[in-house]
Motif scaffolding. Sequence first.
Motif, PDB file in Angstrom:
ATOM      1  N   TYR A 122       3.617   5.251   3.630  1.00 35.92           N
ATOM      2  CA  TYR A 122       3.147   6.333   2.772  1.00 35.92           C
ATOM      3  C   TYR A 122       2.717   7.540   3.610  1.00 35.92           C
ATOM      4  CZ  TYR A 122       3.255   3.382  -1.311  1.00 35.92           C
ATOM      5  OH  TYR A 122       3.687   2.584  -2.334  1.00 35.92           O
ATOM      6  N   GLU A 166       2.070   0.914   5.578  1.00 41.43           N
ATOM      7  CA  GLU A 166       1.443  -0.046   4.656  1.00 41.43           C
ATOM      8  C   GLU A 166       2.371  -0.155   3.456  1.00 41.43           C
ATOM      9  OE1 GLU A 166      -1.227  -2.564   4.444  1.00 41.43           O
ATOM     10  OE2 GLU A 166      -2.255  -0.914   5.469  1.00 41.43           O
ATOM     11  N   GLU A 177       1.865  -1.571   0.470  1.00 42.67           N
ATOM     12  CA  GLU A 177       1.244  -1.504  -0.860  1.00 42.67           C
ATOM     13  C   GLU A 177       0.473  -0.208  -1.054  1.00 42.67           C
ATOM     14  OE1 GLU A 177      -0.141  -4.204  -3.242  1.00 42.67           O
ATOM     15  OE2 GLU A 177       0.434  -6.030  -2.170  1.00 42.67           O
ATOM     16  N   ARG A 178       0.786   0.467  -2.147  1.00 40.46           N
ATOM     17  CA  ARG A 178       0.145   1.746  -2.438  1.00 40.46           C
ATOM     18  C   ARG A 178      -1.380   1.624  -2.541  1.00 40.46           C
ATOM     19  NH1 ARG A 178       2.168   6.507  -4.615  1.00 40.46           N
ATOM     20  NH2 ARG A 178       0.464   7.883  -5.131  1.00 40.46           N
ATOM     21  N   ALA A 232      -2.908   1.257   0.868  1.00 37.05           N
ATOM     22  CA  ALA A 232      -2.842   2.530   1.597  1.00 37.05           C
ATOM     23  C   ALA A 232      -3.916   3.488   1.084  1.00 37.05           C
ATOM     24  CB  ALA A 232      -1.450   3.148   1.446  1.00 37.05           C
ATOM     25  N   GLU A 233      -4.089   3.536  -0.216  1.00 38.10           N
ATOM     26  CA  GLU A 233      -5.075   4.439  -0.816  1.00 38.10           C
ATOM     27  C   GLU A 233      -6.491   4.078  -0.364  1.00 38.10           C
ATOM     28  OE1 GLU A 233      -4.089   5.308  -4.880  1.00 38.10           O
ATOM     29  OE2 GLU A 233      -6.176   5.842  -5.315  1.00 38.10           O
ATOM     30  N   ASP A 279      -3.495  13.159  -1.702  1.00 35.10           N
ATOM     31  CA  ASP A 279      -2.349  12.638  -2.448  1.00 35.10           C
ATOM     32  C   ASP A 279      -1.610  11.668  -1.543  1.00 35.10           C
ATOM     33  OD1 ASP A 279      -2.711  14.441  -4.613  1.00 35.10           O
ATOM     34  OD2 ASP A 279      -1.828  16.028  -3.381  1.00 35.10           O
ATOM     35  N   LEU A 280      -1.036  10.672  -2.164  1.00 31.39           N
ATOM     36  CA  LEU A 280      -0.209   9.716  -1.420  1.00 31.39           C
ATOM     37  C   LEU A 280       1.205   9.825  -1.949  1.00 31.39           C
ATOM     38  CD1 LEU A 280      -1.726   6.139  -1.165  1.00 31.39           C
ATOM     39  CD2 LEU A 280      -1.264   7.742   0.671  1.00 31.39           C
ATOM     40  N   GLU A 281       2.166   9.931  -1.017  1.00 34.39           N
ATOM     41  CA  GLU A 281       3.543   9.865  -1.492  1.00 34.39           C
ATOM     42  C   GLU A 281       4.356   8.924  -0.608  1.00 34.39           C
ATOM     43  OE1 GLU A 281       5.391  13.997   0.156  1.00 34.39           O
ATOM     44  OE2 GLU A 281       3.912  14.194  -1.439  1.00 34.39           O
ATOM     45  N   PRO A 282       5.323   8.233  -1.186  1.00 36.04           N
ATOM     46  CA  PRO A 282       6.153   7.335  -0.380  1.00 36.04           C
ATOM     47  C   PRO A 282       6.877   8.121   0.703  1.00 36.04           C
ATOM     48  CG  PRO A 282       6.547   7.007  -2.733  1.00 36.04           C
ATOM     49  CD  PRO A 282       5.723   8.251  -2.605  1.00 36.04           C
TER      50      PRO A 282
END
Lengths: 82, 82
Positions: B2, B49, B51-52, B55-56, B78-81
């Motif tokens: 991510y 990582e 799993e979102r 990672a968050e 923000d999280l993005e793949p």
Amino acid sequence: MYLAKVKVTLKPAVNDPQGITIGRALGRLGFDTVDSVRAGKYFELKINEPERAVAEKKVREMCEKLLANPVIERFSFDLEPA
Amino acid sequence: MYLAKVKVTLKPAVNDPQGITIGRALGRLGFDTVDSVRAGKYFELKINEPERAVAEKKVREMCEKLLANPVIERFSFDLEPA
């Protein structure tokens, strides 16, 4: 009135010692899944301008003239009504 | 994997001399519609990582422990793949 949220980042080819140092510090704190860190700058500007197109043009000029160094940095921004 | 895009800003009540100086400089450059400037930091982190949710959680911990000073700063990301 608009709120401009400006992100300034180093171009990918530019070395980033601050980001490298932060990445190492995170590793020492146990965050061993951090692959890379890039450090940049962030600005929030309130622009007293009724027209969105004018505000956008002004913010772009501010980035080119003062907020970012176009030789080594790139910028992006969002505008939202404020 | 991510990509976390982290913004760190001073809390509204905290004085921001860097932002004030930038605002004045923009005024001297002729940008007379700039109402206020707040300066902050921006980081891009690649997190290895799958799993979102994990990672968050990690990024939140990194912000609380190292990237932001919770006494005077707030953060958002923000999280993005990637």
